[in-house]
Design a protein around this motif. Structure first.
Motif, short mmCIF file in Angstrom:
data_model
loop_
_atom_site.label_atom_id
_atom_site.label_comp_id
_atom_site.label_asym_id
_atom_site.label_seq_id
_atom_site.Cartn_x
_atom_site.Cartn_y
_atom_site.Cartn_z
N THR A 156 13.85 81.92 76.03
CA THR A 156 13.42 80.60 76.49
C THR A 156 13.52 79.57 75.36
O THR A 156 13.98 78.44 75.57
N LEU A 157 13.09 79.95 74.16
CA LEU A 157 13.17 79.02 73.03
C LEU A 157 14.62 78.64 72.74
O LEU A 157 14.92 77.48 72.43
N ALA A 158 15.53 79.61 72.83
CA ALA A 158 16.94 79.33 72.59
C ALA A 158 17.47 78.34 73.61
O ALA A 158 18.24 77.42 73.27
N ARG A 159 17.08 78.50 74.87
CA ARG A 159 17.54 77.57 75.91
C ARG A 159 16.97 76.17 75.69
O ARG A 159 17.66 75.16 75.88
N LEU A 160 15.69 76.10 75.29
CA LEU A 160 15.10 74.79 75.01
C LEU A 160 15.81 74.11 73.83
O LEU A 160 16.03 72.89 73.85
N ALA A 161 16.18 74.89 72.84
CA ALA A 161 16.89 74.32 71.69
C ALA A 161 18.27 73.85 72.09
O ALA A 161 18.75 72.80 71.63
N GLN A 162 18.93 74.60 72.97
CA GLN A 162 20.25 74.19 73.44
C GLN A 162 20.19 72.90 74.23
O GLN A 162 21.12 72.10 74.22
N ARG A 163 19.07 72.67 74.90
CA ARG A 163 18.89 71.43 75.66
C ARG A 163 18.39 70.28 74.78
O ARG A 163 18.20 69.18 75.25
N GLY A 164 18.18 70.53 73.49
CA GLY A 164 17.71 69.49 72.59
C GLY A 164 16.22 69.21 72.71
O GLY A 164 15.74 68.19 72.24
N GLU A 165 15.47 70.14 73.33
CA GLU A 165 14.04 69.94 73.53
C GLU A 165 13.21 70.63 72.45
O GLU A 165 11.99 70.42 72.39
N LEU A 166 13.83 71.42 71.62
CA LEU A 166 13.23 72.00 70.43
C LEU A 166 14.31 72.04 69.35
O LEU A 166 15.50 71.92 69.66
N SER A 203 15.05 78.27 84.25
CA SER A 203 14.49 78.95 85.42
C SER A 203 13.01 78.62 85.54
O SER A 203 12.41 78.01 84.64
N ALA A 204 12.42 79.04 86.63
CA ALA A 204 10.98 78.84 86.80
C ALA A 204 10.20 79.55 85.71
O ALA A 204 9.18 79.05 85.21
N LEU A 205 10.69 80.73 85.30
CA LEU A 205 10.03 81.47 84.22
C LEU A 205 10.13 80.70 82.90
O LEU A 205 9.16 80.61 82.15
N ASP A 206 11.32 80.12 82.65
CA ASP A 206 11.48 79.33 81.43
C ASP A 206 10.53 78.13 81.43
O ASP A 206 9.93 77.81 80.40
N GLU A 207 10.41 77.47 82.58
CA GLU A 207 9.52 76.33 82.67
C GLU A 207 8.07 76.75 82.40
O GLU A 207 7.33 76.05 81.70
N ARG A 208 7.68 77.91 82.93
CA ARG A 208 6.30 78.39 82.72
C ARG A 208 6.05 78.71 81.26
O ARG A 208 5.03 78.31 80.69
N LEU A 209 7.01 79.39 80.60
CA LEU A 209 6.84 79.73 79.19
C LEU A 209 6.84 78.49 78.31
O LEU A 209 6.12 78.42 77.31
N ALA A 210 7.68 77.50 78.68
CA ALA A 210 7.72 76.26 77.90
C ALA A 210 6.37 75.57 77.90
O ALA A 210 5.91 75.05 76.88
N GLN A 211 5.71 75.55 79.05
CA GLN A 211 4.40 74.93 79.13
C GLN A 211 3.37 75.67 78.28
O GLN A 211 2.44 75.06 77.74
#
Length: 722
Positions: free
Chosen positions: A614-624, A573-581
């Motif tokens: 957000t961290l869990a989603r990034l890990a699921q996408r292989g980005e963390l 989501s847009a929120l996830d993108e903001r937190l990732a940055q």
């Protein structure tokens, strides 16, 4: 050509060999005193009469060319108690010389030797009616009739009969000329691509030479300077190795020796006591030994009873004799049978009481438990016989495939039957095939349209080639002749047939689709879990090759250690993108130590629950990467740690202490990272060791599309590492 004598005791075998070659093969004092052969004797005959020599008498002859034309004689004992010695000399011969004395006629050992020759599959033979000077013409005529009746139902039925009197020389010259003509007509042996192996039947020491082993070369070629191993090794020990110092082939000094020759090998690095009669000398690449083998067996027609499972037997392979038992598996048509009837053939498994060397195509002879008579004979099909599921229709179909004429046809047949693929290293060793020939063998699959071929086109030997699969809901089809192959440094390691490739690809995709339906909030399983769900019995290298093919064909997407179907993905989501940055700079700066989720939330000034999601989603996408619960690492750090692990893999194992020192991590964190690598498939836990998977491509840097275009100089590039 190697000629083996056969016949009853005192029917003139040694005397006739001496008349043909000029060599007395009875070399032992006990043989001289008793007037009978006890051990195997050897002599040689050149095309020019009068040039015969005994084994060990010197080089002589005409060098390399002379050795190629020379006929070798193996003179075997005729006494009933020495049949095992006769068999050790008879395996590997090209031509049988069966002797019957005119004054005695057909005797018990004549019949047993004939049975043994027949069970060994010998089809080229000559019969000598000896001591013809002791009887009249009428008696000789009766002996001809007796001999013809004896061999009528055997492969020797058409063998010519020569009347000889070795002591006077009568009839010896025509017999010699006949054998020379037979040698000239002998088809050449296939040697290309096969590893050298020799069945040892004599061992001795010579001053200035050292240990010398003699025997018949069964396959391949050997040169001075080559390395050989002694098989089987002592229990619990690795095979001994030795280097070839000198060679005699057909009793002539040689720099090379080949299959079908009598060979004497001078060895460096091996004591006389370390090798014995019945062992093998083999090229390291075909070294193997077994206590269980599958064979195609024929029961001697004159047996009174059928051969049943559990029957104790004496087993003869090469120059070895060992006790064992038989398990009858099934008929040649692939149907289970309870017993092998006299004169019939069947697939059997022979369970041995100690290890022997054996390869596909080797002749095998069984004698009864008391070793008084020949029971059956046949050919080894699989020296790596399974202990379980040995009578299933699947296994019988595999044995039928292994009866094909050539290794290529056998491999094609196996690939058409084996649901879990074929271990090519094990297959090649069992067939006696040199390692460098495996690639050519695999490349030939389907090209000639042989029996059992997996398809009409040439096989693909590179794992990861694109393959077309049918839409979900059908079994899927692979391209014609397109098999899955796991490459290796010394040749292909595994192969999966084209039909099996398509079926397993469909099964793997179907199981992945079901996982997405059951766990829609997850990106997908890791590769190890996907294998456990879809194909737990498949060899891991073959599974990884199949995954690579699916990924190359665009059927699945591999993100780090996670896999998913292209249509399935975790959206940010847009929120996830903001937190990732906000959290990514901190993760990149943390390096090998990583950052805890609670610390990231605190430093970002965001709610901890939101940051965790957000961290869990990034890990699921292989980005963390989450090494342990709530501890996250950026891809560049994991990639660097993986590189350290690879560099630390001494002898294939990563030691925790060395990894800790190289990475600078504490002991606890270093172990956590290694256990993470075990989980995702970079390493494999074996006892207390973490063993590197050499063919694993995880965490090896590949440029992202942005990097290739030059639009992403750093930072976010780590998010795309696959």
């Amino acid at each position: 050509m190697i000629v083996g004598t056969a016949g009853h005791i005192d029917h003139g075998k040694t005397t006739l060999v001496k008349a043909l070659t000029g060599v007395d093969t009875d070399r032992l004092p006990e043989e001289k005193r008793r007037g009978i052969s006890i051990a195997l004797g050897y002599a040689y005959l050149d095309p020019v009469p009068g040039q015969g020599r005994g084994e060990g008498q010197g080089a002589g002859g005409e060098g390399g060319d002379g050795a190629g034309r020379r006929i070798g004689f193996v003179d075997v004992p005729g006494h009933e108690r020495l049949v095992h010695t006769m068999l050790s000399g008879a395996t590997g011969i090209d031509h049988a010389l069966l002797l019957v004395a005119a004054d005695d006629g057909v005797m018990p050992q004549t019949r047993e030797h004939l049975a043994l020759l027949s069970l060994l599959g010998l089809e080229r033979a000559t019969i000598a009616l000896t001591k013809c000077d002791r009887v009249d013409a009428a008696t000789r005529a009766r002996r001809h009739d007796e001999i013809r009746a004896l061999v009528a139902d055997t492969a020797l039925a058409g063998a010519p009969i020569f009347e000889v009197a070795a002591t006077t020389g009568a009839g010896v010259r025509p017999l010699r000329e006949h054998l020379i003509a037979e040698a000239a007509a002998l088809p050449p042996r296939v040697g290309a691509g096969l590893g050298f192996r020799l069945a040892v039947d004599r061992v001795f020491s010579l001053p200035g030479v050292g240990t010398v082993c003699t025997g018949t070369a069964h396959a391949g070629e050997l040169a001075v300077g080559d390395e050989l191993v002694v098989l089987p090794p002592a229990p619990g020990q690795a095979p001994l190795r030795a280097r070839v110092r000198s060679l005699h082939a057909q009793n002539a000094v040689a720099v090379k020796a080949s299959a079908g020759q009598r060979v004497a090998i001078g060895l460096v690095g091996l004591e006389k006591e370390e090798v014995g009669h019945g062992q093998w000398l083999a090229a390291p690449e075909v070294a193997q030994w077994t206590e269980r083998l599958d064979a195609r067996l024929r029961l001697w027609p004159e047996e009174a009873r059928a051969l049943r499972s559990g029957t104790p037997v004496h087993v003869h392979v090469g120059a070895a004799q060992v006790t064992g038992s038989v398990a009858v598996l099934g008929g040649l048509a692939g149907r289970p049978v309870e017993a092998l009837q006299p004169g019939g053939e069947a697939f059997v498994q022979v369970v041995l009481h100690r290890s022997i060397g054996a390869w596909a195509g080797d002749r095998i002879v069984l004698r009864d438990a008391s070793a008084t008579r020949a029971l059956a004979g046949g050919v080894v099909l699989d020296p790596h016989a399974p202990a379980r599921y040995r009578r299933t229709p699947q296994r019988l179909a595999e044995l039928i495939a292994l009866t094909a004429d050539t290794p290529l046809q056998r491999l094609e047949g196996l690939l058409g039957q084996a649901p879990m693929g074929v271990d090519l290293v094990r297959f090649a060793a069992g067939q006696g095939i040199a390692g460098g020939t495996r690639a050519a063998l695999v490349a030939g699959i389907g090209a000639a349209g042989g029996a059992g071929a997996t398809g009409g086109g040439a096989a693909s030997v590179a794992a990861g080639n694109a393959v077309g699969y049918a839409a979900a809901g059908s079994a899927g089809t692979a391209a014609a002749g397109d098999i899955t192959v796991v490459p290796g440094a010394d040749g292909p390691l595994w192969a999966l047939g084209a039909a099996q490739t398509a079926q397993w690809a469909y099964t793997a995709q179907e199981r992945l689709q079901r996982y997405h339906q059951e766990q829609p909030e997850e990106l997908g399983p890791d590769l190890a879990r996907w294998r456990r769900l879809a194909a737990p019995r498949m060899a891991e290298p073959l599974w990884r090759a199949l995954v690579q093919r699916l990924a190359a064909a665009g059927r699945v997407v591999v993100s780090g250690a996670t896999v998913h179907l292209p249509a399935h993905g975790v959206q940010l989501s847009a929120l996830d993108e903001r937190l990732a940055q906000k959290v990514m700079p901190r993760l990149l700066a943390a390096g090998f130590e990583g950052v805890w989720a609670r610390d990231l939330a605190k430093e970002a000034g965001e709610p901890e629950a939101l940051v965790r999601t957000t961290l869990a989603r990034l890990a699921q996408r292989g980005e963390l990467f989450q090494v342990v619960k709530d501890l996250y690492h950026a891809p560049p750090a994991i990639q660097a740690l993986a590189r350290i692990a690879r560099d630390s893999a001494a002898d294939g194992d990563v030691k925790a202490a060395e990894f800790r020192d190289r990475s600078g991590l504490g002991r606890k964190r270093a172990i956590q990272v290694l256990e993470f690598f075990d989980k995702v498939g970079l390493l494999r836990r074996v006892g207390d060791a973490h063993r590197l998977r050499n063919d694993c491509q995880l965490f090896i840097e590949h440029p992202t599309p942005q990097q290739r275009r030059g639009n992403d100089p750093g930072g976010s590039a780590g998010l795309q590492i696959r």
